[in-house]
Write a protein that holds these residues in place. Structure first.
Motif, short mmCIF file in Angstrom:
data_model
loop_
_atom_site.label_atom_id
_atom_site.label_comp_id
_atom_site.label_asym_id
_atom_site.label_seq_id
_atom_site.Cartn_x
_atom_site.Cartn_y
_atom_site.Cartn_z
N PRO A 1 -1.95 8.39 -3.08
CA PRO A 1 -2.36 7.00 -3.04
C PRO A 1 -3.52 6.79 -4.01
O PRO A 1 -4.29 7.70 -4.28
N LYS A 2 -3.63 5.56 -4.53
CA LYS A 2 -4.61 5.27 -5.57
C LYS A 2 -6.03 5.68 -5.17
O LYS A 2 -6.75 6.29 -5.96
N GLY A 3 -6.46 5.40 -3.97
CA GLY A 3 -7.80 5.76 -3.51
C GLY A 3 -8.01 7.26 -3.48
O GLY A 3 -9.04 7.77 -3.91
N PHE B 1 -9.87 12.43 -5.91
CA PHE B 1 -9.46 13.72 -6.47
C PHE B 1 -9.98 13.87 -7.91
O PHE B 1 -10.55 14.89 -8.28
N ASN B 2 -9.80 12.82 -8.74
CA ASN B 2 -10.27 12.87 -10.13
C ASN B 2 -11.79 12.99 -10.20
O ASN B 2 -12.32 13.74 -11.03
N THR B 3 -12.48 12.28 -9.32
CA THR B 3 -13.94 12.35 -9.28
C THR B 3 -14.40 13.75 -8.89
O THR B 3 -15.31 14.32 -9.51
N VAL C 1 0.86 -1.18 0.00
CA VAL C 1 0.00 0.00 0.00
C VAL C 1 0.89 1.23 0.00
O VAL C 1 1.78 1.35 0.83
N ASP C 2 0.63 2.13 -0.93
CA ASP C 2 1.39 3.38 -0.99
C ASP C 2 0.73 4.36 -0.05
O ASP C 2 -0.35 4.88 -0.33
N ASN C 3 1.33 4.60 1.07
CA ASN C 3 0.75 5.53 2.02
C ASN C 3 1.49 6.86 2.02
O ASN C 3 1.49 7.59 2.99
#
Length: 157
Positions: free
Chosen positions: A16-18, A23-25, A4-6
Motif C-alpha cells: 500500500p502507498k503508505g 519502507f522507502n524512508t 484504498v489498496d489494502n
C-alpha cells in the motif's frame, strides 16, 4: 473498496502507498546510517594515524632545520606506516596533501631560519658568513628530505 489498496485480492504484490513510503524512508535511513558510520570510522582511523605523526611534525613548526633533519627518518617511517596500514588515509590524494603540508612547512621553517624575523629586503644587510651558514643548513635539509623521501618510496615499491 473505497479506493484504498489494502493488499486485497488484486495480486501484484505491491505494498500500500503508505507502507511503501515508510519502507522507502527506512531504506534511505539505513543508507544514511551506514554512510555516517563509515565516515565516523574513517575520521577515527585518520585521527589515530595522524596522531602518530604529531611528535615528528612538531619540529617543522618549533625546531631548526638541523632538528628537522634528525627527525626525518622517523617522520618518513610513520608516513610509510600510514600509507601501508591506514584503511582510509592511504589514498594518493591524501598522501600528496600530507607531503605538500610537510614540504611547505619545511620551506616556511627555512625561510624563518634565513630571515629570522626580519623583512626580506634586509637579507642583503645580513652578515654574509652567517647567511651562508643558514643557507647551507637549509640546502642540507632539502637534500636530506629528498634522500629520505626516495628511500621511503623505494621501500613502498
Amino acid at each position: 473498496g473505497g479506493g484504498v489498496d489494502n493488499g486485497g485480492s488484486r495480486g501484484g504484490g505491491t505494498l500500500p502507498k503508505g507502507r511503501q513510503t515508510v519502507f522507502n524512508t527506512l531504506r534511505r535511513w539505513k543508507h544514511i546510517d551506514i554512510a555516517i558510520t563509515e565516515a565516523f570510522n574513517e575520521a577515527k582511523d585518520n585521527v589515530k594515524y595522524l596522531t602518530t605523526l604529531e611528535k615528528f611534525i612538531e619540529p617543522l613548526y618549533a625546531g631548526t632545520p638541523l632538528q628537522i633533519i634528525d627527525t626525518l627518518p622517523a617522520l618518513m617511517n610513520s608516513v610509510k606506516m600510514i600509507h601501508t596500514i591506514a584503511r582510509y588515509y592511504n589514498t594518493s590524494e591524501r598522501m600528496t596533501n600530507l607531503f605538500t603540508k610537510i614540504t611547505n612547512q619545511m620551506i616556511t621553517n627555512c625561510k624563518q631560519c634565513i630571515l629570522k624575523d626580519d623583512d626580506v629586503h634586509s637579507l642583503w644587510m645580513k652578515n654574509p658568513t652567517q647567511l651562508i651558514q643558514d643557507l647551507e643548513v637549509c640546502i642540507t635539509l632539502n637534500l636530506a628530505f629528498e634522500k629520505n623521501y626516495d628511500a621511503t618510496k623505494k621501500k613502498l615499491a
